[in-house]
Design an enzyme around this catalytic site. Structure first.
Site, PDB file in Angstrom:
ATOM      1  N   GLU A  92      25.930  34.275   2.808  1.00 13.55           N
ATOM      2  CA  GLU A  92      24.745  34.496   3.644  1.00 13.55           C
ATOM      3  C   GLU A  92      24.096  33.167   4.047  1.00 13.55           C
ATOM      4  OE1 GLU A  92      21.090  36.208   1.746  1.00 13.55           O
ATOM      5  OE2 GLU A  92      22.284  36.151  -0.076  1.00 13.55           O
ATOM      6  N   THR A 143      59.971  28.186   0.906  1.00 12.39           N
ATOM      7  CA  THR A 143      59.025  27.520   0.003  1.00 12.39           C
ATOM      8  C   THR A 143      57.855  28.424  -0.342  1.00 12.39           C
ATOM      9  OG1 THR A 143      59.622  25.414   1.005  1.00 12.39           O
ATOM     10  CG2 THR A 143      57.575  25.471  -0.251  1.00 12.39           C
ATOM     11  N   CYS A 144      57.240  29.019   0.664  1.00 14.24           N
ATOM     12  CA  CYS A 144      56.015  29.793   0.435  1.00 14.24           C
ATOM     13  C   CYS A 144      56.227  30.884  -0.611  1.00 14.24           C
ATOM     14  CB  CYS A 144      55.543  30.395   1.754  1.00 14.24           C
ATOM     15  SG  CYS A 144      54.111  31.442   1.559  1.00 14.24           S
ATOM     16  N   ASP A 160      57.510  23.341   8.857  1.00 15.58           N
ATOM     17  CA  ASP A 160      57.276  22.052   8.195  1.00 15.58           C
ATOM     18  C   ASP A 160      58.238  20.953   8.641  1.00 15.58           C
ATOM     19  OD1 ASP A 160      55.363  23.416   6.813  1.00 15.58           O
ATOM     20  OD2 ASP A 160      56.103  22.928   4.806  1.00 15.58           O
ATOM     21  N   ARG A 196      45.996   7.067  -5.955  1.00 14.69           N
ATOM     22  CA  ARG A 196      45.841   5.651  -5.572  1.00 14.69           C
ATOM     23  C   ARG A 196      44.717   5.436  -4.556  1.00 14.69           C
ATOM     24  NH1 ARG A 196      50.883   4.740  -1.387  1.00 14.69           N
ATOM     25  NH2 ARG A 196      50.289   6.514  -0.140  1.00 14.69           N
ATOM     26  N   ALA A 221      42.799  26.322   3.089  1.00 17.89           N
ATOM     27  CA  ALA A 221      42.117  26.481   1.799  1.00 17.89           C
ATOM     28  C   ALA A 221      42.820  25.647   0.743  1.00 17.89           C
ATOM     29  CB  ALA A 221      42.129  27.944   1.380  1.00 17.89           C
ATOM     30  N   LYS A 241      52.165  29.977  -6.616  1.00 19.96           N
ATOM     31  CA  LYS A 241      51.002  29.141  -6.945  1.00 19.96           C
ATOM     32  C   LYS A 241      49.752  29.991  -7.093  1.00 19.96           C
ATOM     33  CE  LYS A 241      48.510  27.669  -3.707  1.00 19.96           C
ATOM     34  NZ  LYS A 241      48.316  27.046  -2.406  1.00 19.96           N
ATOM     35  N   TYR A 296      62.117  40.602   1.882  1.00 15.49           N
ATOM     36  CA  TYR A 296      62.365  39.774   3.069  1.00 15.49           C
ATOM     37  C   TYR A 296      63.795  39.983   3.561  1.00 15.49           C
ATOM     38  CZ  TYR A 296      58.060  37.029   3.200  1.00 15.49           C
ATOM     39  OH  TYR A 296      56.757  36.642   3.347  1.00 15.49           O
ATOM     40  N   TYR A 352      46.350  18.653  -1.706  1.00 20.27           N
ATOM     41  CA  TYR A 352      45.968  19.975  -2.188  1.00 20.27           C
ATOM     42  C   TYR A 352      46.874  20.478  -3.311  1.00 20.27           C
ATOM     43  CZ  TYR A 352      49.544  22.583   0.513  1.00 20.27           C
ATOM     44  OH  TYR A 352      50.714  23.102   0.998  1.00 20.27           O
ATOM     45  N   GLU A 393      70.661  30.504   4.840  1.00 25.55           N
ATOM     46  CA  GLU A 393      69.701  30.030   3.832  1.00 25.55           C
ATOM     47  C   GLU A 393      70.505  29.477   2.654  1.00 25.55           C
ATOM     48  OE1 GLU A 393      66.365  29.423   3.245  1.00 25.55           O
ATOM     49  OE2 GLU A 393      67.271  28.702   1.379  1.00 25.55           O
ATOM     50  N   HIS A 436      22.975  40.188   1.794  1.00 23.18           N
ATOM     51  CA  HIS A 436      22.377  39.706   0.551  1.00 23.18           C
ATOM     52  C   HIS A 436      22.755  40.603  -0.616  1.00 23.18           C
ATOM     53  CE1 HIS A 436      19.374  37.548  -1.766  1.00 23.18           C
ATOM     54  NE2 HIS A 436      18.867  38.707  -2.155  1.00 23.18           N
ATOM     55  N   THR A 493      52.000  27.984   5.994  1.00 21.54           N
ATOM     56  CA  THR A 493      52.828  29.159   6.263  1.00 21.54           C
ATOM     57  C   THR A 493      52.444  29.924   7.529  1.00 21.54           C
ATOM     58  OG1 THR A 493      53.681  29.509   4.069  1.00 21.54           O
ATOM     59  CG2 THR A 493      53.247  31.488   5.335  1.00 21.54           C
ATOM     60  N   CYS A 539      53.122  28.898  -1.851  1.00 23.25           N
ATOM     61  CA  CYS A 539      51.857  29.655  -1.809  1.00 23.25           C
ATOM     62  C   CYS A 539      51.783  30.805  -2.811  1.00 23.25           C
ATOM     63  CB  CYS A 539      51.647  30.269  -0.424  1.00 23.25           C
ATOM     64  SG  CYS A 539      52.453  29.461   0.946  1.00 23.25           S
ATOM     65  N   GLY A 590      53.212  14.329  -1.824  1.00 20.55           N
ATOM     66  CA  GLY A 590      53.547  14.632  -0.431  1.00 20.55           C
ATOM     67  C   GLY A 590      54.909  15.271  -0.292  1.00 20.55           C
ATOM     68  N   GLU A 650      45.388  21.551  -6.918  1.00 21.79           N
ATOM     69  CA  GLU A 650      45.603  22.944  -7.313  1.00 21.79           C
ATOM     70  C   GLU A 650      46.287  23.021  -8.680  1.00 21.79           C
ATOM     71  OE1 GLU A 650      45.828  25.148  -2.965  1.00 21.79           O
ATOM     72  OE2 GLU A 650      47.689  24.523  -3.887  1.00 21.79           O
TER      73      GLU A 650
HETATM   74  C1  FAD Z   1      53.360  24.162  -4.064  1.00 20.49           C
HETATM   75  C2  FAD Z   1      53.092  24.567  -2.646  1.00 20.49           C
HETATM   76  C3  FAD Z   1      52.009  25.361  -2.360  1.00 20.49           C
HETATM   77  C4  FAD Z   1      51.760  25.760  -1.055  1.00 20.49           C
HETATM   78  N1  FAD Z   1      50.666  26.527  -0.812  1.00 20.49           N
HETATM   79  C5  FAD Z   1      50.397  26.947   0.439  1.00 20.49           C
HETATM   80  C6  FAD Z   1      49.293  27.802   0.703  1.00 20.49           C
HETATM   81  O1  FAD Z   1      48.540  28.160  -0.196  1.00 20.49           O
HETATM   82  N2  FAD Z   1      49.102  28.217   1.979  1.00 20.49           N
HETATM   83  C7  FAD Z   1      49.924  27.832   3.002  1.00 20.49           C
HETATM   84  O2  FAD Z   1      49.710  28.264   4.145  1.00 20.49           O
HETATM   85  N3  FAD Z   1      50.967  26.998   2.781  1.00 20.49           N
HETATM   86  C8  FAD Z   1      51.221  26.558   1.531  1.00 20.49           C
HETATM   87  N4  FAD Z   1      52.306  25.752   1.288  1.00 20.49           N
HETATM   88  C9  FAD Z   1      53.116  25.288   2.443  1.00 20.49           C
HETATM   89  C10 FAD Z   1      54.102  26.358   2.892  1.00 20.49           C
HETATM   90  O3  FAD Z   1      54.910  26.741   1.799  1.00 20.49           O
HETATM   91  C11 FAD Z   1      54.957  25.819   4.027  1.00 20.49           C
HETATM   92  O4  FAD Z   1      54.117  25.357   5.057  1.00 20.49           O
HETATM   93  C12 FAD Z   1      55.887  26.874   4.596  1.00 20.49           C
HETATM   94  O5  FAD Z   1      56.732  27.396   3.602  1.00 20.49           O
HETATM   95  C13 FAD Z   1      56.731  26.287   5.732  1.00 20.49           C
HETATM   96  O6  FAD Z   1      57.660  27.227   6.174  1.00 20.49           O
HETATM   97  P1  FAD Z   1      59.030  26.746   6.853  1.00 20.49           P
HETATM   98  O7  FAD Z   1      59.692  27.991   7.349  1.00 20.49           O
HETATM   99  O8  FAD Z   1      58.763  25.665   7.807  1.00 20.49           O
HETATM  100  O9  FAD Z   1      59.870  26.094   5.677  1.00 20.49           O
HETATM  101  P2  FAD Z   1      60.275  26.616   4.235  1.00 20.49           P
HETATM  102  O10 FAD Z   1      59.450  27.768   3.806  1.00 20.49           O
HETATM  103  O11 FAD Z   1      60.285  25.409   3.379  1.00 20.49           O
HETATM  104  O12 FAD Z   1      61.737  27.166   4.437  1.00 20.49           O
HETATM  105  C14 FAD Z   1      62.800  26.326   4.729  1.00 20.49           C
HETATM  106  C15 FAD Z   1      64.055  26.972   4.168  1.00 20.49           C
HETATM  107  O13 FAD Z   1      65.191  26.307   4.701  1.00 20.49           O
HETATM  108  C16 FAD Z   1      66.181  26.212   3.690  1.00 20.49           C
HETATM  109  N5  FAD Z   1      67.067  25.114   4.091  1.00 20.49           N
HETATM  110  C17 FAD Z   1      66.783  23.794   4.177  1.00 20.49           C
HETATM  111  N6  FAD Z   1      67.841  23.119   4.673  1.00 20.49           N
HETATM  112  C18 FAD Z   1      68.816  24.033   4.909  1.00 20.49           C
HETATM  113  C19 FAD Z   1      70.129  23.955   5.437  1.00 20.49           C
HETATM  114  N7  FAD Z   1      70.652  22.798   5.867  1.00 20.49           N
HETATM  115  N8  FAD Z   1      70.865  25.099   5.521  1.00 20.49           N
HETATM  116  C20 FAD Z   1      70.350  26.293   5.111  1.00 20.49           C
HETATM  117  N9  FAD Z   1      69.107  26.425   4.617  1.00 20.49           N
HETATM  118  C21 FAD Z   1      68.332  25.307   4.534  1.00 20.49           C
HETATM  119  C22 FAD Z   1      65.388  25.952   2.424  1.00 20.49           C
HETATM  120  O14 FAD Z   1      66.120  26.315   1.267  1.00 20.49           O
HETATM  121  C23 FAD Z   1      64.163  26.854   2.659  1.00 20.49           C
HETATM  122  O15 FAD Z   1      64.348  28.124   2.097  1.00 20.49           O
HETATM  123  C24 FAD Z   1      52.613  25.351  -0.001  1.00 20.49           C
HETATM  124  C25 FAD Z   1      53.718  24.545  -0.288  1.00 20.49           C
HETATM  125  C26 FAD Z   1      53.956  24.160  -1.598  1.00 20.49           C
HETATM  126  C27 FAD Z   1      55.146  23.294  -1.893  1.00 20.49           C
END
Ligand code: FAD
Length: 460
Positions: A442, A42-43, A304, A200, A342, A51, A99, A179, A35, A437, A312, A48, A263, A183
């Site tokens: 409902e 990200t989550c 992702d 846009r 959501a 946020k 974690y 979203y 990592e 109710h 997530t 998530c 995006g 948000e």
């Molecule tokens: C602002 C925001 C709000 C969100 N809200 C929601 C929500 O409410 N509900 C929901 O379900 N989803 C939500 N998401 C989406 C969710 O965070 C992602 O779908 C989820 O984290 C994807 O998990 P992942 O394991 O694919 O990637 P990530 O969680 O992005 O993890 C990828 C990891 O890989 C690491 N990494 C990248 N490249 C390298 C490398 N070369 N070497 C070592 N490490 C590396 C990164 O540092 C990162 O820690 C949100 C996202 C954002 C940005």
């Protein structure tokens, strides 16, 4: 002795990577995970979880205002951004440690380093070390993308930085209609900022049901967010201690913070993917089969970075399915249909299944049931808001193929409704369920009158 240092090398410690690593280790695999930033991804770190904490914070304003109608006198409330951010950061640090501990307990070796693929069985770490692995799992997630470059883009923040602003900006301009944009519009507005959303397209939340999009926009505007569609930010220029934001329409806005939520792009750059033969799909994600296998037999990708359903729980499910398939002897493909989703906007949105437009394009007959009403709480609080609940039904089979909700607790409601939709419940099953109710939910089991019925024209 094995020809490999580890059985599995996971690149990325986010939702998907962490789950895959833990499950593989529990199946007996020797697992290493790299990592480059913070375990949790990200989550946990900037998605998530933080946020939702900010969303909770933003909702107190309405609660304080609504209390008056119920007889409460609430003294003038004040809000302190640094306290919120510090408390949020403390919780995120706790989660990161949890974690990490879970992975370590499962026997996963964690390396805090960027990792790239050197060849199909070799991962290279930032310090030059090379690790030989039987399998490589790419779980590198995505990152904010800013779209086409514009003058002054370096002054804009993304969601990454929005979690760490030094103070609450009094005016915020957000570009985006997805979203994350809506948000953050709700978060900043709820906390007291003046918010303008610039998008846009013709309306926000592309991909959601059209009535949901319309309803949310209307309610956001009622709650004070200015929504400008059909235009975009053309330039950002520092002016005094703020920014002058030039729009493509020719108008100007002034704001202390300009956020781009336009995006996210899969993290695939400079990873050695092309060199090793990992194919990239047309949408920019790593191309995978139903078992998350890439075009290289022992290299898999989840979450992702594959740009399938970027949520997530989906990344987690894909991670577990990968490890069960490869190390558990239980081939498992993830079903990406009927994934509930959501939007923690103000008001909240929950959706599962087909939108009305999708159903009308795909099904021979589509029936639509709808309820729109003032929630009970708003009768005393006086808040100007309405709830929308909508069921999309396959008119040929009576199956409920879509459920869409805008209003308080929509996310909680849709998680439960998703079970029924996933099980293939019919409208008759919904009707046979006794109402609870007085709730908003409902209405899901008491909608007797179709609001519309469509028969698809036969294809030429
Ligand atoms: C602002 C925001 C709000 C969100 N809200 C929601 C929500 O409410 N509900 C929901 O379900 N989803 C939500 N998401 C989406 C969710 O965070 C992602 O779908 C989820 O984290 C994807 O998990 P992942 O394991 O694919 O990637 P990530 O969680 O992005 O993890 C990828 C990891 O890989 C690491 N990494 C990248 N490249 C390298 C490398 N070369 N070497 C070592 N490490 C590396 C990164 O540092 C990162 O820690 C949100 C996202 C954002 C940005």
């Amino acid at each position: 002795m094995s020809e490999y240092d580890v059985d599995l090398f996971v690149i990325g410690g986010g939702s998907g990577g962490v789950r895959a690593a833990r499950v593989a280790a529990q199946h007996g695999a020797r697992v290493m995970l790299a990592e480059q930033y913070r375990v949790g991804g990200t989550c946990v770190i900037r998605g998530c979880v933080p946020k939702k904490l900010l969303v909770y914070a933003s909702r107190f304003r309405a609660e304080f205002e609504d209390a008056a109608g119920f007889g409460w006198t609430v003294p003038q409330a004040s809000f302190d951004w640094p306290t919120l951010i510090a408390n949020k950061d403390k919780e995120i640090a706790r989660l990161e440690a949890a974690y990490t501990a879970t992975l370590q307990r499962a026997g996963v070796t964690i390396v805090k380093s960027r990792a790239v693929i050197a060849d199909a069985h070799t991962v290279q770490l930032a310090d030059g070390r090379r690790v030989r692995a039987g399998y490589i799992l790419i779980a590198t997630g995505g990152a904010p993308s800013y779209g086409d470059p514009i003058p002054g883009i370096e002054h804009a923040v993304s969601s990454n930085e929005a979690f760490h602003l030094p103070h609450l900006p009094p005016q915020v301009v957000i570009q985006g209609g997805g979203y994350i944009a809506v948000e953050f519009a709700g978060i900043f507005a709820g906390l007291g900022a003046q918010v303008t959303l610039v998008y846009r397209g013709e309306n926000i939340l592309r991909g959601f049901d059209d009535e949901v999009r319309h309803h949310l926009r209307m309610d956001m505007e009622k709650h004070g967010v200015r929504v400008l569609t059909g235009c975009r930010i053309a330039a950002i220029e520092p002016k005094d201690s703020r920014y002058s934001v030039q729009l493509s329409s020719g108008n100007h806005l002034t704001a202390e913070c300009v956020m781009f939520a336009t995006g996210r792009a899969p993290n695939i750059a400079n990873m050695g993917l092309h060199e090793v033969g990992v194919e990239i799909a047309a949408d920019g994600g790593i191309a995978v089969d139903e078992y998350s296998r890439t075009s290289v037999a022992n290299v898999y990708a989840i979450g992702d970075v594959t740009n399938r359903v970027n949520l997530t729980p989906v990344a987690i499910r894909e991670g577990a399915a990968f490890s069960d398939t490869v190390f558990g002897g239980k081939p498992a493909a993830v079903d990406h249909t009927n994934v509930p989703t959501a939007v923690f906007s103000d008001p909240e949105v929950g959706a599962v299944g087909l939108t009305e437009a999708e159903a009308r394009a795909r099904l021979a007959r589509t029936d639509v049931y709808k309820a729109m009403f003032k929630p009970l709480k708003a009768t005393l609080s006086g808040r100007d808001t309405t709830v929308l609940l909508k069921l999309v039904v396959d008119g040929s089979t009576d199956r409920v193929v879509g459920c869409h909700i805008v209003g308080e607790a929509a996310a909680e409601m849709i998680q439960i409704a998703a079970i029924a939709v996933k099980m293939g419940a019919t409208k008759a099953d919904f009707d046979a369920t006794m109402a609870l109710h007085p709730t908003a939910a409902e209405e899901l089991v008491t909608m007797r009158q179709k609001s519309a019925s469509y028969v698809r024209e036969a294809a030429e």
